[in-house]
Design an enzyme around this catalytic site. Sequence first.
Site, PDB file in Angstrom:
ATOM      1  N   CYS A   1     -86.698  45.568 -69.025  1.00 43.98           N
ATOM      2  CA  CYS A   1     -86.717  44.142 -69.938  1.00 43.98           C
ATOM      3  C   CYS A   1     -86.639  43.393 -70.720  1.00 43.98           C
ATOM      4  O   CYS A   1     -87.280  43.951 -71.538  1.00 43.98           O
ATOM      5  CB  CYS A   1     -87.424  43.121 -68.279  1.00 43.98           C
ATOM      6  SG  CYS A   1     -86.799  41.444 -68.274  1.00 43.98           S
TER       7      CYS A   1
ATOM      8  N   ASP B   1     -95.405  41.067 -59.847  1.00 42.14           N
ATOM      9  CA  ASP B   1     -95.865  41.086 -61.036  1.00 42.14           C
ATOM     10  C   ASP B   1     -97.880  41.087 -60.987  1.00 42.14           C
ATOM     11  O   ASP B   1     -97.731  40.213 -60.284  1.00 42.14           O
ATOM     12  CB  ASP B   1     -94.883  40.068 -61.517  1.00 42.14           C
ATOM     13  CG  ASP B   1     -95.033  39.696 -63.598  1.00 42.14           C
ATOM     14  OD1 ASP B   1     -96.067  40.894 -64.152  1.00 42.14           O
ATOM     15  OD2 ASP B   1     -94.049  39.382 -64.341  1.00 42.14           O
TER      16      ASP B   1
HETATM   17  O1  LIG Z   1     -91.054  39.699 -70.473  1.00 44.44           O
HETATM   18  C1  LIG Z   1     -90.965  38.138 -71.305  1.00 44.44           C
HETATM   19  O2  LIG Z   1     -92.222  37.504 -71.973  1.00 44.44           O
HETATM   20  C2  LIG Z   1     -91.623  37.386 -69.460  1.00 44.44           C
HETATM   21  C3  LIG Z   1     -91.409  35.935 -69.594  1.00 44.44           C
HETATM   22  C4  LIG Z   1     -91.362  34.864 -68.718  1.00 44.44           C
HETATM   23  C5  LIG Z   1     -91.118  35.279 -67.113  1.00 44.44           C
HETATM   24  C6  LIG Z   1     -91.590  36.921 -67.501  1.00 44.44           C
HETATM   25  C7  LIG Z   1     -91.782  37.819 -67.978  1.00 44.44           C
HETATM   26  N1  LIG Z   1     -91.027  39.251 -68.582  1.00 44.44           N
HETATM   27  C8  LIG Z   1     -91.048  39.981 -67.294  1.00 44.44           C
HETATM   28  O3  LIG Z   1     -92.480  40.616 -66.999  1.00 44.44           O
HETATM   29  C9  LIG Z   1     -92.585  41.486 -66.069  1.00 44.44           C
HETATM   30  C10 LIG Z   1     -94.172  42.337 -66.575  1.00 44.44           C
HETATM   31  O4  LIG Z   1     -93.600  42.462 -67.964  1.00 44.44           O
HETATM   32  P1  LIG Z   1     -94.828  43.405 -68.199  1.00 44.44           P
HETATM   33  O5  LIG Z   1     -94.135  44.819 -68.470  1.00 44.44           O
HETATM   34  O6  LIG Z   1     -95.833  43.329 -68.544  1.00 44.44           O
HETATM   35  O7  LIG Z   1     -94.488  43.247 -69.922  1.00 44.44           O
HETATM   36  C11 LIG Z   1     -91.524  42.167 -66.006  1.00 44.44           C
HETATM   37  O8  LIG Z   1     -90.630  41.804 -65.016  1.00 44.44           O
HETATM   38  C12 LIG Z   1     -90.316  41.051 -67.025  1.00 44.44           C
HETATM   39  O9  LIG Z   1     -89.024  41.426 -67.150  1.00 44.44           O
END
Ligand SMILES: O=C(O)c1ccccc1N[C@@H]1O[C@H](COP(=O)(O)O)[C@@H](O)[C@H]1O
Length: 206
Positions: free
Chosen positions: A8, A127
């Site tokens: 992502c 998450d």
């Molecule tokens: O990535 C971002 O900036 C974000 C912003 C707002 C909502 C979700 C976001 N990302 C998503 O969060 C999870 C975990 O991310 P990480 O691997 O801990 O960095 C993932 O699903 C991202 O797509």
Amino acid sequence: MRTRVKICGLTRIEDALQAVNSGADAIGLVFYEPSPRYVDIAKAREIAAQIPAFVTVTALFVNPSKEQVEQVLSEVRIDLLQFHGQEPGEFCRQFGRNYIKAVPMREETDLVQIAAEFHDCSGLLLDTYKPGVPGGTGETFNWQWIPQTFAKPIILAGGLTPENAGQAIEAVHPWALDVSGGVEASKGIKSAEKISRFMQEVMRRV
Ligand SMILES: O=C(O)c1ccccc1N[C@@H]1O[C@H](COP(=O)(O)O)[C@@H](O)[C@H]1O
């Protein structure tokens, strides 16, 4: 059958192609302006146009307006919606598209009740809960809070890295892993080496 992977927060075509060529099943485009991974519609179109068939292009929103989602859907090739805020079930399903719903995990989170509200989702993305931060925290949560069997496909997110991906699969047996910060060189810029290592760790668990 191996655990699926979504990478992502892609902001560059070369990173998206690296994800695809390393075996990612899905890529995520962040339509949330405060994020360092935000892409506008023009950039999202450019990236999505390079993604081959059978790789899922996911549009991530945080409490969007109906109009924002409709505009993205009308201008970008999107295969799946990801709602990462406090969107209710009726909001998520009004677009008639497949969607996944993010759940900020706490010990007391009632996943059965959430699965009932989002009964038509294609998966629940679990998450890390962090007050004031909707996602992309780079932090893990206690995976023991996740039931071993569940009615909906579980997409595990939050602080995943090449170092803990294998452990996550063995502990949780999720349908998929979703990673963003753990495969970055800097915020919004992915590391080809980390993407490749992450995918290798997943593939070793087949
Ligand atoms: O990535 C971002 O900036 C974000 C912003 C707002 C909502 C979700 C976001 N990302 C998503 O969060 C999870 C975990 O991310 P990480 O691997 O801990 O960095 C993932 O699903 C991202 O797509």
